[in-house]
Motif scaffolding. Sequence first.
Motif, PDB file in Angstrom:
ATOM      1  N   LEU A 172       0.869  -0.823  -0.132  1.00 32.86           N
ATOM      2  CA  LEU A 172       0.079  -0.265   0.145  1.00 32.86           C
ATOM      3  C   LEU A 172       1.098   1.356  -0.157  1.00 32.86           C
ATOM      4  N   GLN A 173       2.025   1.279   0.753  1.00 34.32           N
ATOM      5  CA  GLN A 173       2.776   2.348   1.143  1.00 34.32           C
ATOM      6  C   GLN A 173       3.340   2.650  -0.565  1.00 34.32           C
ATOM      7  N   THR A 174       3.687   1.821  -1.246  1.00 30.82           N
ATOM      8  CA  THR A 174       4.262   1.767  -2.540  1.00 30.82           C
ATOM      9  C   THR A 174       3.269   1.869  -3.572  1.00 30.82           C
ATOM     10  N   VAL A 175       2.690   1.718  -3.509  1.00 30.53           N
ATOM     11  CA  VAL A 175       1.265   2.574  -4.286  1.00 30.53           C
ATOM     12  C   VAL A 175       1.211   3.550  -3.909  1.00 30.53           C
ATOM     13  N   ARG A 176       0.769   4.237  -2.721  1.00 33.15           N
ATOM     14  CA  ARG A 176       0.951   5.624  -3.203  1.00 33.15           C
ATOM     15  C   ARG A 176       2.314   6.074  -3.094  1.00 33.15           C
ATOM     16  N   GLU A 177       3.230   5.934  -3.257  1.00 36.57           N
ATOM     17  CA  GLU A 177       4.444   6.766  -3.058  1.00 36.57           C
ATOM     18  C   GLU A 177       4.444   6.861  -4.659  1.00 36.57           C
ATOM     19  N   THR A 178       3.979   6.133  -5.644  1.00 36.34           N
ATOM     20  CA  THR A 178       3.875   5.788  -7.304  1.00 36.34           C
ATOM     21  C   THR A 178       2.587   6.562  -7.913  1.00 36.34           C
ATOM     22  N   LEU A 179       1.522   6.413  -7.207  1.00 33.75           N
ATOM     23  CA  LEU A 179       0.690   7.269  -7.743  1.00 33.75           C
ATOM     24  C   LEU A 179       0.514   8.423  -6.816  1.00 33.75           C
ATOM     25  N   GLY A 180       0.912   8.340  -5.817  1.00 36.83           N
ATOM     26  CA  GLY A 180       1.108  10.063  -4.439  1.00 36.83           C
ATOM     27  C   GLY A 180      -0.682  10.890  -4.807  1.00 36.83           C
ATOM     28  N   ASP A 181      -1.590  12.425  -5.239  1.00 34.43           N
ATOM     29  CA  ASP A 181      -1.935  12.872  -5.511  1.00 34.43           C
ATOM     30  C   ASP A 181      -3.274  12.100  -6.114  1.00 34.43           C
ATOM     31  N   LEU A 182      -2.968  11.262  -7.136  1.00 41.48           N
ATOM     32  CA  LEU A 182      -4.108  10.291  -7.616  1.00 41.48           C
ATOM     33  C   LEU A 182      -4.994   9.747  -7.235  1.00 41.48           C
ATOM     34  N   ILE A 183      -4.158   9.399  -5.988  1.00 39.45           N
ATOM     35  CA  ILE A 183      -5.520   8.643  -5.039  1.00 39.45           C
ATOM     36  C   ILE A 183      -6.413   9.724  -4.565  1.00 39.45           C
ATOM     37  N   TYR A 184      -8.114   9.237  -4.438  1.00 36.96           N
ATOM     38  CA  TYR A 184      -8.625  10.784  -3.387  1.00 36.96           C
ATOM     39  C   TYR A 184      -8.801   9.543  -2.182  1.00 36.96           C
ATOM     40  N   GLY A 185      -8.589   8.537  -2.335  1.00 29.59           N
ATOM     41  CA  GLY A 185      -9.012   7.579  -1.028  1.00 29.59           C
ATOM     42  C   GLY A 185      -9.017   5.752  -1.192  1.00 29.59           C
ATOM     43  N   VAL A 186      -8.672   5.914  -0.006  1.00 28.75           N
ATOM     44  CA  VAL A 186      -8.465   3.894   0.392  1.00 28.75           C
ATOM     45  C   VAL A 186      -9.864   3.682   0.974  1.00 28.75           C
ATOM     46  N   ASP A 187     -10.817   2.972   0.220  1.00 30.71           N
ATOM     47  CA  ASP A 187     -11.462   2.087   0.904  1.00 30.71           C
ATOM     48  C   ASP A 187     -12.717   3.631   1.064  1.00 30.71           C
ATOM     49  N   SER A 188     -12.437   3.856   0.492  1.00 29.37           N
ATOM     50  CA  SER A 188     -13.786   5.485   0.320  1.00 29.37           C
ATOM     51  C   SER A 188     -14.793   5.490  -0.904  1.00 29.37           C
ATOM     52  N   ASP A 189     -16.130   5.380  -0.255  1.00 33.15           N
ATOM     53  CA  ASP A 189     -17.022   4.813  -1.257  1.00 33.15           C
ATOM     54  C   ASP A 189     -17.139   5.935  -2.466  1.00 33.15           C
ATOM     55  N   SER A 190     -16.473   6.442  -2.409  1.00 40.34           N
ATOM     56  CA  SER A 190     -17.121   6.986  -3.863  1.00 40.34           C
ATOM     57  C   SER A 190     -16.251   8.849  -4.103  1.00 40.34           C
ATOM     58  N   LEU A 191     -16.014   9.283  -4.798  1.00 37.86           N
ATOM     59  CA  LEU A 191     -15.399  10.705  -5.081  1.00 37.86           C
ATOM     60  C   LEU A 191     -16.084  11.708  -3.883  1.00 37.86           C
ATOM     61  N   GLU A 192     -17.495  11.435  -4.604  1.00 36.90           N
ATOM     62  CA  GLU A 192     -18.595  12.428  -4.186  1.00 36.90           C
ATOM     63  C   GLU A 192     -18.761  12.168  -2.649  1.00 36.90           C
ATOM     64  N   ASN A 193     -18.347  11.408  -2.163  1.00 37.04           N
ATOM     65  CA  ASN A 193     -18.404  10.920  -0.467  1.00 37.04           C
ATOM     66  C   ASN A 193     -16.953  11.089   0.178  1.00 37.04           C
ATOM     67  N   THR A 194     -15.843  11.184  -0.385  1.00 40.06           N
ATOM     68  CA  THR A 194     -14.727  12.015  -0.236  1.00 40.06           C
ATOM     69  C   THR A 194     -14.491  13.557  -0.016  1.00 40.06           C
ATOM     70  N   VAL A 195     -15.075  14.333  -1.311  1.00 42.05           N
ATOM     71  CA  VAL A 195     -15.315  15.907  -1.426  1.00 42.05           C
ATOM     72  C   VAL A 195     -16.109  16.187  -0.208  1.00 42.05           C
ATOM     73  N   ALA A 196     -17.347  15.088  -0.113  1.00 38.43           N
ATOM     74  CA  ALA A 196     -18.466  15.373   1.679  1.00 38.43           C
ATOM     75  C   ALA A 196     -18.134  15.396   2.597  1.00 38.43           C
ATOM     76  N   GLN A 197     -17.260  14.437   3.213  1.00 36.26           N
ATOM     77  CA  GLN A 197     -16.270  14.628   3.822  1.00 36.26           C
ATOM     78  C   GLN A 197     -15.404  16.142   4.454  1.00 36.26           C
ATOM     79  N   LEU A 198     -14.786  16.232   3.182  1.00 36.71           N
ATOM     80  CA  LEU A 198     -13.464  16.630   3.155  1.00 36.71           C
ATOM     81  C   LEU A 198     -13.988  18.703   3.302  1.00 36.71           C
ATOM     82  N   LEU A 199     -15.983  19.274   2.801  1.00 36.08           N
ATOM     83  CA  LEU A 199     -16.273  19.982   2.617  1.00 36.08           C
ATOM     84  C   LEU A 199     -16.742  20.247   4.588  1.00 36.08           C
ATOM     85  N   LYS A 200     -17.399  18.621   4.959  1.00 32.33           N
ATOM     86  CA  LYS A 200     -17.483  18.839   6.747  1.00 32.33           C
ATOM     87  C   LYS A 200     -16.520  19.318   7.086  1.00 32.33           C
TER      88      LYS A 200
END
Length: 418
Positions: A244-272
């Motif tokens: 998992l650490q290797t994948v994070r280092e390789t893809l960086g900020d292209l990863i928007y979440g791990v075990d996140s339901d969706s991109l919109e849920n990630t955004v909702a959590q960040l807004l809150k």
Amino acid sequence: MGATLTAEIIAVGTELLLGNTANTDAQDVSRALSGIGINVYYHTVVGDNPSRLTKAVEIAKDRADIIITTGGLGPTYDDLTKQTIAGAFGKKLVFNEDVAEQIRAYFRNRPLNMKMTENNLRQAELPEGCVIFDNGVGTAPGCAFEAEGRHILMLPGPPRECRAMLDACVVPYLRRLSESGIFSHNIHIFGLGESAVEDKLHDLMEQSRNPTLAPYAKDGEVMLRLTARAATQQEADELMAPMLQTVRETLGDLIYGVDSDSLENTVAQLLKAGGKTLAVAESCTGGLLSKRLTDIPGISGVFKGGVVAYGVEAKVSLLGVSPALIGEKGAVSSEAALAMAEGAREKFGADIGVGITGVAGPGPDSSGLEAGTVFVALAADGVNACNEPRLFSDRDRIRTGAASTALDMIRRLLTGIT
């Protein structure tokens, strides 16, 4: 750790072969078995035909430790799974009075138009010596028995009944057979296609055994499934951590979440978490971005509202976009998208405004802009940004890609990613 057990799922029902009904039971059973360390190697679908079902069972005997059937346990003439499976393993069907009484009790609590008929009691005929699985939401019991070195389980076809029986009966029954579980983490990526992700991680995927890493293309994004077999979740997580650490280092900020339901849920959590509010103005997406956000319970605390300004007049009257700007730059332009974002932000009094305008297709617009030409803009304090994602294919994928681009822009703003 003992040998890994294998399973085959045989779904019974002509309606599945005709495409009238989706085979969601197989998906549910596979997911449940994976969680208790049992590998599903084959899915088979057969119609309501005893000879073909018998052949399918004979094939499954040679390649699976566990055979699970779904469907064909009802009271009608074409519900022949029990008779066929019992015959394939030399088992007699025996009438079970306790099950029969449960069926009678079920109908005593039903409306008058659901009166029990005698054929319902066929469901009380079960293979001799089997373990009975109670049906908590229907009348057809499931069952399990051992024969010829195999475990055979029969489950009802209606998805609601199948899921309930899986949780209450099947998983506990099978858990004692497996000494390990299969545990996964889902890594969600936006901004890179499946082939590009695979190219970056090819060697890692090819060399991995336990854990393993596999890509899956989804609507407008990619998911990597990181999977390990271990006795416990903690042991699996320890196995997966370096990869998992290797994948994070390789893809960086292209990863928007791990075990996140969706991109919109990630955004909702960040807004809150950031105490920020959002408003959107949509043209070619027709409200899709708003829909994805408002599917989330509790989003009203951060989502102020949205406007579908599909035509030029709506952009002008509802969002205050300058007619001169549209006349000079066009309704599909970065300038128009920015004006829409600023208009939405002002109209709703939000911290962040988003504007989307483009050509969803299938052909070019009246000005000659090709389908897939889309501009997505974001407006916030000290920030005015616009992206022109390269979108293609059909109308739905263009609209989905535009909405996802907007969500990713919001994510990057809220996390400080440039």
